[in-house]
Motif scaffolding. Structure first.
Motif, short mmCIF file in Angstrom:
data_model
loop_
_atom_site.label_atom_id
_atom_site.label_comp_id
_atom_site.label_asym_id
_atom_site.label_seq_id
_atom_site.Cartn_x
_atom_site.Cartn_y
_atom_site.Cartn_z
N LEU A 48 2.97 5.50 6.43
CA LEU A 48 1.58 5.71 6.04
C LEU A 48 1.15 4.49 5.24
O LEU A 48 1.37 4.40 4.03
N ALA A 49 0.57 3.52 5.94
CA ALA A 49 0.22 2.25 5.31
C ALA A 49 -1.08 2.41 4.52
O ALA A 49 -2.11 1.81 4.84
N HIS A 50 -0.99 3.22 3.49
CA HIS A 50 -2.15 3.46 2.64
C HIS A 50 -1.66 3.65 1.20
O HIS A 50 -0.64 4.32 0.97
N TYR A 51 -2.35 3.04 0.27
CA TYR A 51 -1.90 3.06 -1.12
C TYR A 51 -3.00 3.62 -2.01
O TYR A 51 -4.15 3.15 -1.98
N GLU A 52 -2.64 4.62 -2.79
CA GLU A 52 -3.54 5.19 -3.79
C GLU A 52 -2.96 4.87 -5.16
O GLU A 52 -1.90 5.39 -5.53
N PRO A 53 -3.59 4.01 -5.93
CA PRO A 53 -2.99 3.58 -7.21
C PRO A 53 -2.96 4.65 -8.28
O PRO A 53 -2.21 4.55 -9.25
N GLY A 54 -3.78 5.67 -8.16
CA GLY A 54 -3.81 6.70 -9.19
C GLY A 54 -4.72 6.33 -10.34
O GLY A 54 -5.69 5.57 -10.18
N PRO A 55 -4.41 6.82 -11.56
CA PRO A 55 -5.29 6.53 -12.72
C PRO A 55 -5.43 5.05 -13.02
O PRO A 55 -6.48 4.61 -13.50
N ILE A 56 -4.38 4.27 -12.75
CA ILE A 56 -4.48 2.84 -13.04
C ILE A 56 -5.49 2.15 -12.14
O ILE A 56 -5.87 1.00 -12.39
N SER A 190 7.58 -0.08 -11.15
CA SER A 190 7.77 1.17 -10.41
C SER A 190 7.43 1.00 -8.93
O SER A 190 8.08 1.59 -8.06
N GLN A 191 6.42 0.16 -8.62
CA GLN A 191 6.04 -0.04 -7.22
C GLN A 191 7.05 -0.91 -6.50
O GLN A 191 7.20 -0.78 -5.27
N VAL A 192 7.72 -1.80 -7.22
CA VAL A 192 8.75 -2.60 -6.59
C VAL A 192 9.84 -1.70 -6.02
O VAL A 192 10.43 -1.99 -4.96
N LYS A 193 10.11 -0.58 -6.67
CA LYS A 193 11.11 0.36 -6.17
C LYS A 193 10.66 1.01 -4.86
O LYS A 193 11.51 1.48 -4.09
N ASN A 194 9.33 1.06 -4.62
CA ASN A 194 8.83 1.65 -3.37
C ASN A 194 8.89 0.68 -2.20
O ASN A 194 8.64 1.08 -1.05
N ILE A 195 9.17 -0.60 -2.51
CA ILE A 195 9.22 -1.58 -1.43
C ILE A 195 10.31 -1.20 -0.43
O ILE A 195 10.13 -1.29 0.79
N ARG A 196 11.45 -0.77 -0.95
CA ARG A 196 12.56 -0.40 -0.07
C ARG A 196 12.14 0.75 0.86
O ARG A 196 12.45 0.73 2.06
N ARG A 197 11.43 1.74 0.31
CA ARG A 197 10.99 2.87 1.14
C ARG A 197 10.01 2.42 2.23
O ARG A 197 10.13 2.83 3.40
N ILE A 796 -0.15 -4.26 1.12
CA ILE A 796 0.08 -3.34 0.00
C ILE A 796 1.03 -3.97 -1.01
O ILE A 796 0.79 -3.93 -2.23
N ILE A 797 2.11 -4.57 -0.51
CA ILE A 797 3.09 -5.16 -1.43
C ILE A 797 2.49 -6.35 -2.16
O ILE A 797 2.64 -6.48 -3.39
N ALA A 798 1.82 -7.24 -1.41
CA ALA A 798 1.31 -8.47 -2.01
C ALA A 798 0.10 -8.22 -2.89
O ALA A 798 0.02 -8.73 -4.02
N CYS A 799 -0.84 -7.44 -2.39
CA CYS A 799 -2.12 -7.27 -3.11
C CYS A 799 -2.10 -6.06 -4.04
O CYS A 799 -2.36 -6.19 -5.24
N SER A 800 -1.78 -4.88 -3.45
CA SER A 800 -1.88 -3.66 -4.27
C SER A 800 -0.78 -3.60 -5.32
O SER A 800 -1.03 -3.16 -6.45
N PHE A 801 0.44 -4.00 -4.96
CA PHE A 801 1.54 -3.94 -5.92
C PHE A 801 1.53 -5.14 -6.86
O PHE A 801 1.46 -4.98 -8.08
N LEU A 802 1.59 -6.34 -6.29
CA LEU A 802 1.81 -7.55 -7.09
C LEU A 802 0.53 -8.08 -7.71
O LEU A 802 0.41 -8.19 -8.93
N VAL A 803 -0.45 -8.42 -6.84
CA VAL A 803 -1.65 -9.11 -7.35
C VAL A 803 -2.44 -8.21 -8.29
O VAL A 803 -2.84 -8.65 -9.39
#
Length: 867
Positions: A48-56, A190-197, A796-803
């Motif tokens: 599911l290539a969709h990311y919901e950042p939540g409160p942040i 915490s999102q880096v840990k989701n990279i593996r998944r 998602i990894i580059a923009c939503s997680f890192l940037v």
């Protein structure tokens, strides 16, 4: 190497190996004319290539709003294209050219917001240590608040409270900023840990893609059996289908003719029955009217004898009697029967002729004609047996060709190699996970260290405010302030010192991350969401001057092919087949292979060779035709229908016997009494007796009434039938001959037309199969969603997680760093009110007129034994 692997994979997607299961049964029999090939089997992709950042996500939105303020300009597509085409080389080597200067100015104009902020950050980072150095030197010289003397003012308490409130508010702002930075730092970890998944999910989808594709291709090939089974079914039923259609067309012309012949057979039977009715009725009526006629003639003779009595002729008789006798004599002519059936000739000869005609069963001949026509499907089936058998053999040959064609490509090898490539790539990624975790740990430590620098300053600020507030004594003078208050002031100054030490480092880090993360957001992430980045990538002749579109140019050597990164991504995003997404018709044109005309040319050739001969169909045999001619010559026209109808329409007697008897009796009463009168009354009584015993029973008896009615109806029917009967028979025979001629000699066009329709129906089954294969390849086979998911995962990894996380980190850290400036100023001023001074202002008790004493003088604090 990887290019070759991708090409092999794409070929493998289309031409999966496997035998053509020609005998495989479909799920159910398809409805007539429409084939049901079912649904192409396939797995479900998990990613599911969709990311919901939540409160942040609120912080991410605030960050993007700030970046929009810094850089409100639209994405510089043309500028980036020009720079990319130039490879930045000419700008570096020939920067003095006007066009290069213009490009440089455009780039500077676009980056002006970032450059201004970066310049302010660098200025901050450079000036802060210099200002801190001069500030320290200034305080060492008892300036800049370094003198341990505080002048007393009336509003000192108000100033101290205001400064404390402002410093506390500033510290809260710094705290909020550092909390945002810490939250962003923790979110990234915490999102880096989701990279593996995410990576594992994408790899699993690629395996699903590779594993399902051969099965899907096998399913496409196997569904040829569905079309084949329908074709075989129609070939085996060519009699009911093709023969039935030919029969239906012929039946439109033949059936009315045969109905006419059958109707003529019915007329023959009815004619015979009518003649029999005439014969029987005539005998009955002749018998009844014969007896009545005899009795009336006897009565008439007797009355004549009575009238011959001398009483009617003697001269001595009165005139009245003579005249009455004369009247009675004249009326005796009415005393006879009206309908004389005995004069009518019989119809025995015509009846015998009809019996001879009906010895031949014309309806049986008609039924044999119907049976011969209805045997058309069986005749078609028998005459096309060799053709249908050859077509069925051809179907097997076509299936073998499809299976043989699929085996000509090393599909399994390609798929195995691609699976090895996926596993190898996955293993390499797995090897990088420890390095990624280590790098993320170091990054986390660094960010925590930066946050701790600000936290250290905040700690001194909060402790200073706490100690200064709790240790404050409003009765103590500046030189007699308590230890707690003095400690609070010292902590505030310590916070100021650490602010000067850390702030330039913090601002330098913030500036570097700001330039990198901000431009990454504005030049990569945001254009990717709006798909403007694809427009840059798809710019014609960008990668190479000779390539219009670089993907088809690199993959297929044909840059003119309309295949762009945006179309590829969008098509895969819709989970369509890779065949349509990658325009693989350039590599393997399924339309040329599955061309309906070429695919069915041999089938059409065999079906066009069908020859059908219907000349053996006989609608009416010669005996049946002769029977019709015999019917027309049965002598019905020789009957005098006018005489029959005339007699039938007459009454039983000319005059009513009761009326005649009444008149006769009345006339007798006018005569003198005597034998004459008595005799006439006797005759009147006899007439009444005849009427009651013969006429009334004849009128009331069913036998005589039915005979008259039957005679009337039969004669009218025979009259209608006999009317122009020879011409009617000839017309029916002409129609039969015309229909027979149509079947025997003129059905070539009809058979050819219906055969073409039948051939088109058979070809349509192949067309449906081919169109279904093309549609399935484009939409359902090898859906390339995993490839768009890989791009979305990278985003998602580059923009939503890192940037987003790093940009939020510098936003919080930068905000805290900027607010260190007012914190320094407020802390320095507030420390004066918390620290113990060395000297203070002392006022002497002097007269009021001494103006000199109105100015205070400094003095040392009093000495106490306990100090």
């Amino acid at each position: 190497m990887w290019k070759t692997g991708v090409l092999l994979l794409l070929l493998g997607v289309l031409l999966a190996s496997g035998e053509l299961h020609q005998e495989r049964e479909p799920r159910r029999l398809p409805p007539p004319g429409k084939l049901d090939f079912g649904y192409v089997p396939g797995g479900v992709y998990e990613t599911l290539a969709h990311y919901e950042p939540g409160p942040i996500g609120i912080l991410f939105q605030m960050l993007r709003a700030f970046l929009y303020v810094v850089q409100p300009s639209a994405f510089p597509q043309e500028l980036i294209v020009k720079l990319a085409k130039d490879r930045f080389g000419a700008i570096q080597t020939e920067y003095q050219k006007p066009e290069n200067i213009v490009l440089s100015l455009q780039a500077i104009y676009y980056e002006i917001g970032f450059l201004v902020c970066a310049a302010m950050g660098l200025l901050f980072a450079v000036l802060m240590p210099i200002v801190g150095l001069f500030f320290c030197m200034c305080r060492c010289c008892d300036n800049c608040g370094g003198e341990m003397h505080q002048r007393q003012k009336k509003n000192a308490d108000c100033q101290r409270g205001l400064l404390g409130t402002l410093l506390f508010s500033t510290s809260l702002v710094i705290t909020i900023g550092i909390l945002c930075a810490y939250a962003a730092n923790q979110n990234l970890s915490s999102q880096v840990k989701n990279i593996r998944r995410l990576v594992n999910s994408n790899i699993k989808d690629l395996h699903t893609f590779v594993n399902d594709t051969p099965m899907q291709i096998d399913y496409l090939i196997s569904q040829y059996a569905t079309a084949k089974k329908k074709v075989v079914y129609d070939l085996n039923n060519i009699g009911p289908i093709l023969g039935g259609r030919i029969h239906d067309q012929l039946d439109k012309e033949v059936h009315p003719v045969m109905d006419e012949v059958l109707n003529m057979a019915r007329v023959m039977q009815e004619t015979k029955e009518a003649l029999e009715n005439v014969s029987v009725s005539l005998e009955v009526l002749q018998e009844g009217t014969g007896k009545l006629n005899f009795n009336l003639s006897v009565v008439r003779t007797n009355i004549n004898r009575t009238l011959d009595n001398p009483g009617c002729h003697e001269e001595q008789s009165d005139v009245t009697t003579v005249q009455l006798c004369r009247n009675i004599s004249q009326s005796l002519s009415q005393l006879q029967i009206s309908a004389n059936f005995t004069r009518l000739p019989n119809v025995n000869s015509q009846l015998e002729n009809m019996r001879n005609v009906l010895r031949t069963d014309l309806s049986a001949f008609v039924q044999r004609g119907y049976a011969s026509l209805n045997n058309t499907p069986q005749m078609v089936f028998e005459q096309t047996g060799s053709v249908t058998e050859s077509v069925q053999n051809l179907l097997d040959s076509i299936g073998k060709n499809i299976s043989r064609f699929s085996k000509t490509f090393p599909v399994q090898t390609c798929l195995s190699n691609f699976t090895i490539f996926i596993n190898h790539a996955h293993a390499k990624v797995e090897d990088y996970y420890p390095e990624i975790d280590k790098m993320d740990f170091y990054r986390w430590i660094g960010c925590i260290a930066l946050c701790c620098m600000v936290v250290l300053v905040l700690a001194f600020n909060y402790l200073g405010l706490l100690c200064g507030t709790l240790g404050y004594d409003k009765h103590a003078s500046p030189t007699t302030r308590g230890c707690i208050s003095n400690t609070g002031g010292t902590m505030l100054m310590a916070g100021v010192g650490f602010s000067f030490i850390f702030s330039w480092v913090l601002m330098g880090v913030v500036t570097i991350i700001f330039l990198a993360g901000g431009n990454m957001e504005k030049l990569v992430c945001e254009p990717f969401y709006t798909k403007e980045l694809f427009k840059v990538v798809d710019t014609p002749y960008l990668v190479r001057p000779e390539w219009k579109n670089f993907i088809p140019g690199y993959m297929y050597g044909d840059s003119e092919l309309e295949l762009t990164a945006e179309s590829l991504y969008s098509t895969c995003k819709e989970n369509k087949g890779i065949y349509s997404a990658m325009r693989l018709d350039k590599v393997f044109n399924i339309s040329s292979f599955l061309n309906t005309t070429a695919f069915t040319a041999d089938v059409v050739g065999h079906l066009d060779s069908i020859k059908i001969d219907l000349s053996t169909i006989t609608l009416l045999e010669p005996e049946g035709k002769q029977n019709l001619l015999d019917f027309s010559e049965a002598g019905l026209s020789e009957i005098n229908y006018a005489d029959y109808l005339e007699e039938v329409n007459k009454g039983v007697t000319v005059v009513n016997l009761l009326s005649f008897a009444t008149v006769l009796e009345a006339q007798a009463d006018l005569m003198p009494r005597g034998p004459l009168q008595t005799a006439l009354k006797g005759h009147a009584s006899t007439l009444r007796q005849i009427h009651s015993q013969q006429i009334t029973p004849m009128e009331q008896a069913m036998k005589y009434g039915r005979a008259r009615s039957a005679l009337n109806q039969s004669m009218r029917f025979l009259e209608r039938t006999a009317s122009d009967l020879p011409n009617k028979v000839l017309a029916v025979l002409s129609a039969v001959n015309a229909a027979q001629l149509l079947i025997s000699q003129n059905t070539t066009h009809l058979i050819s037309q219906e055969t073409k329709k039948y051939t088109a129906m058979i070809v349509d089954y192949f067309r449906q199969y081919i169109e279904w294969v093309k549609t399935s390849l484009a939409l359902e086979v090898a859906p390339c969603k995993p490839f768009s998911n890989i791009v979305d995962t990278a985003d998602i990894i580059a923009c939503s997680f890192l940037v987003d996380s790093m940009n939020t980190f510098w936003m919080g850290l930068g905000c805290s760093t900027i607010f260190l400036l007012p914190s320094i100023i407020l802390a320095v001023k507030l420390a004066k009110y918390y620290r113990r001074m060395d000297t203070e202002d002392v006022y002497d008790d002097i007269p009021t007129y001494d103006t000199i004493s109105r100015f205070p003088r400094a003095s040392a604090p009093p000495r106490h034994i306990d100090w």
